[in-house]
Motif scaffolding. Structure first.
Motif, PDB file in Angstrom:
ATOM      1  N   MET A  83      66.572  -2.023 -10.419  1.00 13.63           N
ATOM      2  CA  MET A  83      67.753  -3.218  -9.841  1.00 13.63           C
ATOM      3  C   MET A  83      66.613  -3.956  -8.691  1.00 13.63           C
ATOM      4  SD  MET A  83      70.999  -1.186  -9.970  1.00 13.63           S
ATOM      5  CE  MET A  83      71.572  -1.189 -11.419  1.00 13.63           C
ATOM      6  N   ARG A 110      84.580   5.099  -9.692  1.00 13.66           N
ATOM      7  CA  ARG A 110      82.913   4.969  -9.323  1.00 13.66           C
ATOM      8  C   ARG A 110      81.297   4.318 -10.211  1.00 13.66           C
ATOM      9  NH1 ARG A 110      78.528   4.140  -7.510  1.00 13.66           N
ATOM     10  NH2 ARG A 110      77.497   4.897  -6.613  1.00 13.66           N
ATOM     11  N   THR A 163      78.575  -1.171 -10.602  1.00 18.85           N
ATOM     12  CA  THR A 163      77.489  -1.938 -10.902  1.00 18.85           C
ATOM     13  C   THR A 163      77.978  -2.830 -12.105  1.00 18.85           C
ATOM     14  OG1 THR A 163      76.296  -0.252 -10.693  1.00 18.85           O
ATOM     15  CG2 THR A 163      74.893  -1.630 -12.056  1.00 18.85           C
ATOM     16  N   LYS A 183      71.291  -6.947  -3.687  1.00 18.01           N
ATOM     17  CA  LYS A 183      71.047  -5.294  -3.861  1.00 18.01           C
ATOM     18  C   LYS A 183      70.083  -5.017  -3.156  1.00 18.01           C
ATOM     19  CE  LYS A 183      72.712  -3.563  -8.829  1.00 18.01           C
ATOM     20  NZ  LYS A 183      73.933  -3.485  -8.275  1.00 18.01           N
ATOM     21  N   PHE A 241      79.233   0.356  -1.272  1.00 17.10           N
ATOM     22  CA  PHE A 241      79.538   1.775  -2.261  1.00 17.10           C
ATOM     23  C   PHE A 241      78.505   2.727  -1.643  1.00 17.10           C
ATOM     24  CE2 PHE A 241      77.293   0.992  -6.081  1.00 17.10           C
ATOM     25  CZ  PHE A 241      77.786   0.039  -6.705  1.00 17.10           C
ATOM     26  N   HIS A 289      76.742   7.349  -2.518  1.00 15.60           N
ATOM     27  CA  HIS A 289      76.361   8.384  -2.039  1.00 15.60           C
ATOM     28  C   HIS A 289      76.316   9.090  -0.307  1.00 15.60           C
ATOM     29  CE1 HIS A 289      75.352   7.291  -6.107  1.00 15.60           C
ATOM     30  NE2 HIS A 289      73.901   6.597  -5.840  1.00 15.60           N
ATOM     31  N   HIS A 295      74.641   1.029  -1.415  1.00 11.58           N
ATOM     32  CA  HIS A 295      74.341  -0.025  -2.103  1.00 11.58           C
ATOM     33  C   HIS A 295      75.178  -0.800  -1.550  1.00 11.58           C
ATOM     34  CE1 HIS A 295      72.486   2.945  -4.260  1.00 11.58           C
ATOM     35  NE2 HIS A 295      73.568   3.672  -4.969  1.00 11.58           N
ATOM     36  N   ASN A 303      75.941  -4.680  -2.444  1.00 16.57           N
ATOM     37  CA  ASN A 303      75.899  -5.948  -3.280  1.00 16.57           C
ATOM     38  C   ASN A 303      76.305  -6.612  -2.632  1.00 16.57           C
ATOM     39  OD1 ASN A 303      75.619  -4.497  -6.297  1.00 16.57           O
ATOM     40  ND2 ASN A 303      75.404  -3.253  -4.988  1.00 16.57           N
ATOM     41  N   GLU A 349      66.924   4.609  -3.337  1.00 14.87           N
ATOM     42  CA  GLU A 349      66.788   5.250  -3.947  1.00 14.87           C
ATOM     43  C   GLU A 349      66.164   4.329  -5.740  1.00 14.87           C
ATOM     44  OE1 GLU A 349      70.050   7.212  -5.773  1.00 14.87           O
ATOM     45  OE2 GLU A 349      71.026   5.385  -6.035  1.00 14.87           O
ATOM     46  N   HIS A 350      66.387   3.095  -5.590  1.00 12.13           N
ATOM     47  CA  HIS A 350      66.000   1.734  -6.199  1.00 12.13           C
ATOM     48  C   HIS A 350      64.476   1.644  -6.600  1.00 12.13           C
ATOM     49  CE1 HIS A 350      70.428   0.267  -6.432  1.00 12.13           C
ATOM     50  NE2 HIS A 350      69.999   2.037  -7.196  1.00 12.13           N
TER      51      HIS A 350
HETATM   52  C1  2HG Z   1      74.301   3.342  -8.936  1.00  9.93           C
HETATM   53  O1  2HG Z   1      74.623   4.102  -7.831  1.00  9.93           O
HETATM   54  C2  2HG Z   1      73.036   2.659  -8.649  1.00  9.93           C
HETATM   55  O2  2HG Z   1      75.470   3.181  -9.502  1.00  9.93           O
HETATM   56  C3  2HG Z   1      73.155   1.411  -8.866  1.00  9.93           C
HETATM   57  O3  2HG Z   1      72.310   3.118  -7.703  1.00  9.93           O
HETATM   58  C4  2HG Z   1      73.959   0.440  -7.753  1.00  9.93           C
HETATM   59  O4  2HG Z   1      74.423  -1.178  -8.168  1.00  9.93           O
HETATM   60  C5  2HG Z   1      74.619  -0.591  -7.741  1.00  9.93           C
HETATM   61  O5  2HG Z   1      73.474  -1.226  -5.999  1.00  9.93           O
END
Ligand code: 2HG
Ligand code: ZN
Length: 453
Positions: free
Chosen positions: A74, A320, A324, A335, A368, A370, A377, A379, A408-409
């Motif tokens: 990403m 959830r 994306t 992103k 959104f 974790h 994230h 976006n 994490e990306h």
């Molecule tokens: C997720 O958590 C992925 O679903 C993608 O890391 C996050 O789309 C994203 O920004």
């Protein structure tokens, strides 16, 4: 290039060297559609020896190489940005026999995450990393980005799973240490170094992975809150009081509404709410009772839905995981995958839309993530792919709170000019020193991670 193509054909066989422009083009655009590069050749080796010979040939010809797995990255880290040779690892997809005594498995760099998860399950074990791109992304790419995903709070990131690694360095040398010994203090830890190295130090051809006990009983609930701060506090309470907790995912009303619009799903609860937590508990025994108890003790829960069966659980997860693709349906997003200190997370989430609007009034912001990992994230849609003023504002805001610009990306090309927000000049010098030692001619993924000199 013609001489290189001939040499590559001698290494892997002419059929595995792709040079038809239409075929090559499909390897040059990233999943988001934001990063579009160019290349004239894709090479598909079938063994570690062939990968090594490909790297040696590229080095001899002075050709740069971009390793590519499932091309689900990403941050533009897996596509040729400036005419590099694409080295596809997809043929290295072997999954070895699960070592049931050790709870480990050795897999090829091109094996998909989904295949590895299934192989572990078939042997009565589980693999701790999971996320929506599971059926396309590859273990080599997971290592390259140090992928995190949905269950980091329980099992850690990819680095925490990788016990051994096999890789081809930029010299063409193969380093292989796949024994999987848990205690092995024999010098530098190459698995740790290669996790998150984004293909700049070596091409990951295999990894020895730690497996975890399976959790046959799983319960999923969706909790609604009046605001982000309440959701963040609830996630902390659940971490403290619910040992079987395996995921806490933050969503906002705007994102849920978008997912419903794009996928046709109904609203998940009777009423819309500003913030949501998708909570999963899993373990050897049914955790439904302990999840219900833990939720009863939470403050600020406005509405709850508990999945009664696996179909409803999958439907709740879909809200959830579909974020994306729903965002991408609006056009290539920017992103910004950031981590915040827990105490700053709610503030950050509440501030970002205004910070974005101040720079780009017509853009839309989708948040959104974790939440237990502090990972949001961000976006943003409605921006020109090359206009990075919003990226600058959001990444600077995250760093200003003491956060990380990549959770994490990875850094890729998308964030390399902001690496200094998190890394000192001395650290970046050390990175360059390591790169020079393992890839002396700088042929491995030269346009990512490290800032342009
Ligand atoms: C997720 O958590 C992925 O679903 C993608 O890391 C996050 O789309 C994203 O920004
Ligand atoms: Zn994520």
């Amino acid at each position: 290039m013609d001489g290189l193509v001939v040499d590559l054909g001698e290494v892997v066989g002419p059929d595995q060297v792709l040079s038809d422009p239409e075929v090559v083009a499909s390897y040059t655009v990233d999943w988001t559609g934001r990063f579009r590069g160019a290349s004239t050749v894709v090479v598909r080796p079938g063994s570690v020896a062939e990968v090594a010979a490909v790297v040696v040939a590229c080095r001899r010809h002075g050709a740069a190489v971009v390793p590519q797995g499932g091309n689900t990255g990403m941050v533009g880290g897996g596509v040729p940005l400036a005419g590099e040779v694409v080295l596809s690892l997809r043929r290295l997809d072997a999954v070895g026999d699960v070592d049931r005594l050790a709870g480990q498995v050795t897999v090829g760099g091109g094996a998909t995450l989904g295949t590895v998860r299934q192989a572990a399950a078939d042997a009565g074990w589980a693999y701790g990393v999971d996320f929506a791109a599971r059926d396309s992304c590859t273990i080599g790419g997971n290592v390259g980005t140090n992928a995190g995903g949905l269950r980091v709070l329980r099992y850690g990131d990819t680095r925490a799973q990788v016990l051994g690694i096999e890789a081809v360095l930029g010299t063409g040398q193969v380093v292989s240490h796949l024994g999987g010994l848990l205690k092995d203090n024999t010098g530098y830890a190459l698995p740790a170094l290669l996790c998150g190295s984004e293909g700049t130090l070596g091409v990951v051809t295999a990894a020895r992975l730690r497996l975890v006990p399976p959790s046959p009983h799983r319960v999923v609930a969706l909790l609604a809150f009046g605001g982000t701060a309440e959701a963040v506090s609830a996630a902390a309470e659940l971490r403290r009081g619910l040992p079987s907790l395996s995921a806490t995912e933050l969503m906002l009303q705007s994102g849920i509404a978008l997912v419903c619009r794009v996928t046709g799903a109904p609203l998940p609860l009777a009423d819309p709410h500003p913030a949501y937590l998708l909570v999963e508990a899993a373990g050897p025994a049914d955790p439904t009772g302990e999840l219900a108890d833990a939720v009863d003790h939470l403050v600020g829960v406005a509405e709850v839905a508990v999945a009664e069966d696996s179909v409803r659980a999958a439907a709740l997860w879909r809200y959830r995981e579909a974020h994306t693709e729903a965002v991408n349906a609006l056009g290539p997003p920017h992103k910004m995958d950031v981590t915040l200190p827990a105490a700053a997370l709610a503030d950050f989430v509440d501030r970002v839309p205004d910070e974005v609007a101040a720079v780009a009034p017509r853009a839309e912001t989708w948040l959104f993530g974790h939440v237990a990992d502090g990972n949001v994230h961000v976006n943003v849609t409605g921006l020109d792919p090359d206009d990075d003023r919003v990226d600058d504002a959001v990444l600077s805001l995250a760093a200003g709170y003491g956060g990380s610009i990549s959770a994490e990306h990875g850094i890729g090309t998308a964030k390399r000019r902001w690496l200094h927000l998190n890394r000192t000049a001395a650290e970046i010098d050390a990175f360059r020193g390591i790169k020079a030692a393992l890839d002396p001619d700088g042929i491995l993924n030269p346009n990512v991670l490290l800032p342009a000199p």
